[in-house]
Scaffold this motif. Sequence first.
Motif, PDB file in Angstrom:
ATOM      1  N   GLN A  47     -12.336  -5.157  -2.067  1.00  0.00           N
ATOM      2  CA  GLN A  47     -11.520  -4.193  -1.738  1.00  0.00           C
ATOM      3  C   GLN A  47     -11.256  -3.302  -0.755  1.00  0.00           C
ATOM      4  OE1 GLN A  47     -13.648  -2.640  -5.241  1.00  0.00           O
ATOM      5  NE2 GLN A  47     -12.587  -2.446  -5.520  1.00  0.00           N
ATOM      6  N   LEU A  48     -12.678  -3.230  -0.208  1.00  0.00           N
ATOM      7  CA  LEU A  48     -12.635  -2.477   1.491  1.00  0.00           C
ATOM      8  C   LEU A  48     -11.376  -3.268   2.631  1.00  0.00           C
ATOM      9  CD1 LEU A  48     -12.591  -0.360   3.506  1.00  0.00           C
ATOM     10  CD2 LEU A  48     -15.143  -1.657   3.982  1.00  0.00           C
ATOM     11  N   ALA A  49     -11.704  -4.520   2.607  1.00  0.00           N
ATOM     12  CA  ALA A  49     -10.306  -5.179   3.409  1.00  0.00           C
ATOM     13  C   ALA A  49      -9.098  -5.732   2.909  1.00  0.00           C
ATOM     14  CB  ALA A  49     -10.891  -7.046   3.100  1.00  0.00           C
ATOM     15  N   ALA A  50      -8.911  -5.021   1.771  1.00  0.00           N
ATOM     16  CA  ALA A  50      -7.284  -4.773   1.438  1.00  0.00           C
ATOM     17  C   ALA A  50      -7.353  -3.296   0.677  1.00  0.00           C
ATOM     18  CB  ALA A  50      -6.973  -5.487  -0.541  1.00  0.00           C
ATOM     19  N   LEU A  51      -8.164  -2.629   0.775  1.00  0.00           N
ATOM     20  CA  LEU A  51      -7.942  -1.076   0.980  1.00  0.00           C
ATOM     21  C   LEU A  51      -7.353  -0.838   3.203  1.00  0.00           C
ATOM     22  CD1 LEU A  51      -7.509   1.897  -0.288  1.00  0.00           C
ATOM     23  CD2 LEU A  51      -9.617   2.059   0.388  1.00  0.00           C
ATOM     24  N   ARG A  52      -7.895  -1.262   4.085  1.00  0.00           N
ATOM     25  CA  ARG A  52      -7.749  -1.123   5.376  1.00  0.00           C
ATOM     26  C   ARG A  52      -6.379  -1.902   5.156  1.00  0.00           C
ATOM     27  NH1 ARG A  52     -13.621  -1.841   7.370  1.00  0.00           N
ATOM     28  NH2 ARG A  52     -14.280   0.505   6.711  1.00  0.00           N
ATOM     29  N   ALA A  53      -5.826  -3.043   4.950  1.00  0.00           N
ATOM     30  CA  ALA A  53      -4.737  -3.805   4.993  1.00  0.00           C
ATOM     31  C   ALA A  53      -3.723  -2.981   4.732  1.00  0.00           C
ATOM     32  CB  ALA A  53      -4.914  -5.189   4.227  1.00  0.00           C
ATOM     33  N   ALA A  54      -3.994  -2.270   3.483  1.00  0.00           N
ATOM     34  CA  ALA A  54      -3.031  -1.150   2.509  1.00  0.00           C
ATOM     35  C   ALA A  54      -2.825  -0.177   3.733  1.00  0.00           C
ATOM     36  CB  ALA A  54      -3.162  -0.948   1.478  1.00  0.00           C
ATOM     37  N   ALA A  55      -3.296   0.277   3.895  1.00  0.00           N
ATOM     38  CA  ALA A  55      -3.354   1.871   5.042  1.00  0.00           C
ATOM     39  C   ALA A  55      -2.657   1.099   6.088  1.00  0.00           C
ATOM     40  CB  ALA A  55      -5.200   2.084   5.211  1.00  0.00           C
ATOM     41  N   ARG A  69       1.021  15.708  -3.357  1.00  0.00           N
ATOM     42  CA  ARG A  69      -0.183  16.135  -4.429  1.00  0.00           C
ATOM     43  C   ARG A  69      -1.364  14.520  -3.575  1.00  0.00           C
ATOM     44  NH1 ARG A  69      -1.194  11.972  -8.009  1.00  0.00           N
ATOM     45  NH2 ARG A  69       0.682  11.267  -8.617  1.00  0.00           N
ATOM     46  N   PRO A  70      -1.905  14.716  -2.863  1.00  0.00           N
ATOM     47  CA  PRO A  70      -2.819  13.193  -2.388  1.00  0.00           C
ATOM     48  C   PRO A  70      -2.487  11.955  -3.640  1.00  0.00           C
ATOM     49  CG  PRO A  70      -4.445  15.225  -3.008  1.00  0.00           C
ATOM     50  CD  PRO A  70      -2.824  15.749  -3.678  1.00  0.00           C
ATOM     51  N   ARG A  71      -2.248  10.951  -3.209  1.00  0.00           N
ATOM     52  CA  ARG A  71      -2.405  10.119  -4.062  1.00  0.00           C
ATOM     53  C   ARG A  71      -3.284   8.825  -3.382  1.00  0.00           C
ATOM     54  NH1 ARG A  71       2.805  10.929  -5.964  1.00  0.00           N
ATOM     55  NH2 ARG A  71       4.683  11.312  -4.962  1.00  0.00           N
ATOM     56  N   SER A  72      -3.373   7.946  -4.016  1.00  0.00           N
ATOM     57  CA  SER A  72      -4.322   6.871  -3.782  1.00  0.00           C
ATOM     58  C   SER A  72      -3.612   5.938  -2.794  1.00  0.00           C
ATOM     59  CB  SER A  72      -4.923   5.587  -4.941  1.00  0.00           C
ATOM     60  OG  SER A  72      -4.069   4.925  -5.662  1.00  0.00           O
ATOM     61  N   ALA A  73      -4.421   5.533  -2.236  1.00  0.00           N
ATOM     62  CA  ALA A  73      -3.538   4.373  -0.940  1.00  0.00           C
ATOM     63  C   ALA A  73      -2.548   3.177  -2.290  1.00  0.00           C
ATOM     64  CB  ALA A  73      -4.298   3.289  -0.584  1.00  0.00           C
ATOM     65  N   TRP A  74      -3.008   2.437  -3.244  1.00  0.00           N
ATOM     66  CA  TRP A  74      -2.465   1.978  -3.684  1.00  0.00           C
ATOM     67  C   TRP A  74      -1.306   2.363  -4.907  1.00  0.00           C
ATOM     68  CZ3 TRP A  74      -3.458  -2.546  -1.983  1.00  0.00           C
ATOM     69  CH2 TRP A  74      -4.826  -2.495  -0.994  1.00  0.00           C
ATOM     70  N   GLU A  75      -1.322   4.094  -5.150  1.00  0.00           N
ATOM     71  CA  GLU A  75       0.130   4.664  -5.611  1.00  0.00           C
ATOM     72  C   GLU A  75       1.430   4.584  -5.136  1.00  0.00           C
ATOM     73  OE1 GLU A  75       0.735   8.408  -7.952  1.00  0.00           O
ATOM     74  OE2 GLU A  75      -1.195   8.214  -7.907  1.00  0.00           O
ATOM     75  N   GLY A  85       4.325  -4.217  -4.489  1.00  0.00           N
ATOM     76  CA  GLY A  85       3.764  -3.304  -5.921  1.00  0.00           C
ATOM     77  C   GLY A  85       2.619  -3.965  -6.547  1.00  0.00           C
ATOM     78  N   GLU A  86       3.577  -5.428  -6.660  1.00  0.00           N
ATOM     79  CA  GLU A  86       2.073  -6.223  -7.593  1.00  0.00           C
ATOM     80  C   GLU A  86       0.778  -6.193  -6.666  1.00  0.00           C
ATOM     81  OE1 GLU A  86       3.689 -10.355  -9.072  1.00  0.00           O
ATOM     82  OE2 GLU A  86       6.036  -9.331  -8.698  1.00  0.00           O
ATOM     83  N   TRP A  87       1.082  -5.771  -5.817  1.00  0.00           N
ATOM     84  CA  TRP A  87      -0.040  -5.980  -5.141  1.00  0.00           C
ATOM     85  C   TRP A  87      -1.333  -4.836  -5.898  1.00  0.00           C
ATOM     86  CZ3 TRP A  87      -2.927 -10.054  -3.375  1.00  0.00           C
ATOM     87  CH2 TRP A  87      -2.413 -11.531  -2.944  1.00  0.00           C
ATOM     88  N   ALA A  88      -0.592  -4.131  -5.350  1.00  0.00           N
ATOM     89  CA  ALA A  88      -1.048  -1.484  -5.239  1.00  0.00           C
ATOM     90  C   ALA A  88      -1.624  -2.277  -6.608  1.00  0.00           C
ATOM     91  CB  ALA A  88       0.033  -1.374  -5.486  1.00  0.00           C
ATOM     92  N   SER A  89      -1.012  -2.522  -8.028  1.00  0.00           N
ATOM     93  CA  SER A  89      -1.570  -3.145  -9.039  1.00  0.00           C
ATOM     94  C   SER A  89      -2.346  -3.518  -9.569  1.00  0.00           C
ATOM     95  CB  SER A  89       0.009  -3.770 -10.175  1.00  0.00           C
ATOM     96  OG  SER A  89       0.895  -1.951 -10.503  1.00  0.00           O
ATOM     97  N   PHE A  90      -2.555  -4.917  -9.184  1.00  0.00           N
ATOM     98  CA  PHE A  90      -3.495  -5.685  -9.152  1.00  0.00           C
ATOM     99  C   PHE A  90      -4.939  -5.088  -7.887  1.00  0.00           C
ATOM    100  CE2 PHE A  90      -6.491  -8.844  -6.740  1.00  0.00           C
ATOM    101  CZ  PHE A  90      -6.698  -9.683  -7.298  1.00  0.00           C
ATOM    102  N   PHE A  91      -4.831  -4.810  -7.022  1.00  0.00           N
ATOM    103  CA  PHE A  91      -6.250  -4.349  -6.569  1.00  0.00           C
ATOM    104  C   PHE A  91      -6.713  -2.832  -7.164  1.00  0.00           C
ATOM    105  CE2 PHE A  91      -5.076  -6.625  -2.843  1.00  0.00           C
ATOM    106  CZ  PHE A  91      -5.570  -7.927  -3.201  1.00  0.00           C
ATOM    107  N   THR A  92      -5.299  -1.942  -8.180  1.00  0.00           N
ATOM    108  CA  THR A  92      -5.912  -1.243  -8.538  1.00  0.00           C
ATOM    109  C   THR A  92      -7.040  -1.277  -9.699  1.00  0.00           C
ATOM    110  OG1 THR A  92      -4.039   0.453  -7.993  1.00  0.00           O
ATOM    111  CG2 THR A  92      -5.493   0.793 -10.126  1.00  0.00           C
ATOM    112  N   GLU A  93      -6.593  -2.755 -10.824  1.00  0.00           N
ATOM    113  CA  GLU A  93      -7.230  -3.476 -11.484  1.00  0.00           C
ATOM    114  C   GLU A  93      -8.941  -2.960 -11.032  1.00  0.00           C
ATOM    115  OE1 GLU A  93      -6.461  -2.378 -15.088  1.00  0.00           O
ATOM    116  OE2 GLU A  93      -4.427  -1.605 -14.034  1.00  0.00           O
ATOM    117  N   CYS A  94      -8.766  -3.398  -9.715  1.00  0.00           N
ATOM    118  CA  CYS A  94      -9.729  -4.500  -9.264  1.00  0.00           C
ATOM    119  C   CYS A  94     -11.104  -3.121  -8.955  1.00  0.00           C
ATOM    120  CB  CYS A  94      -9.446  -4.995  -7.975  1.00  0.00           C
ATOM    121  SG  CYS A  94      -8.937  -7.022  -8.687  1.00  0.00           S
TER     122      CYS A  94
END
Length: 149
Positions: A47-55, A69-75, A85-94
Amino acid sequence: MTTTATGPGAPAEALTGDLFDLLGRSRAALIEACSATTTSERYARAQLAALRAAAALLAQVAPRSLGSRPRSAWEALARQRPEFGEWASFFTECGKRSAVAQSGGAGVSVREADDLVRQAQLFLDAVLVHVGLPAADASALRLTPIVVG
């Protein structure tokens, strides 16, 4: 350091040191996930790896205004980079799945943890290609077996 992406379909945005740092840290988290000896650690590192790629992708976008307002990285990713968007939804669910497991709910299986590592690798590759860099060599990632029981 700033360069411009030149790969096929690459955006005309600058590639900064921050972007390279986040991509490198994403790859490092993937390597850590592969060598993790528990499912929860493997899942969290993936999850951290994916979050850093999103960042890294979000680092190319103008920073949010101070009034928003602050948002999650996936949002934020889904909003700023709709093609992800599909990746963001997937990793939000994870992330939700991980939170349930951490709060005493059903744990993460070995299969789920291993699958998340593979999905994080695919996501990182998609990010690399998007910014005009070559995809990583996935053959270098070898999952350490997790002993259950």
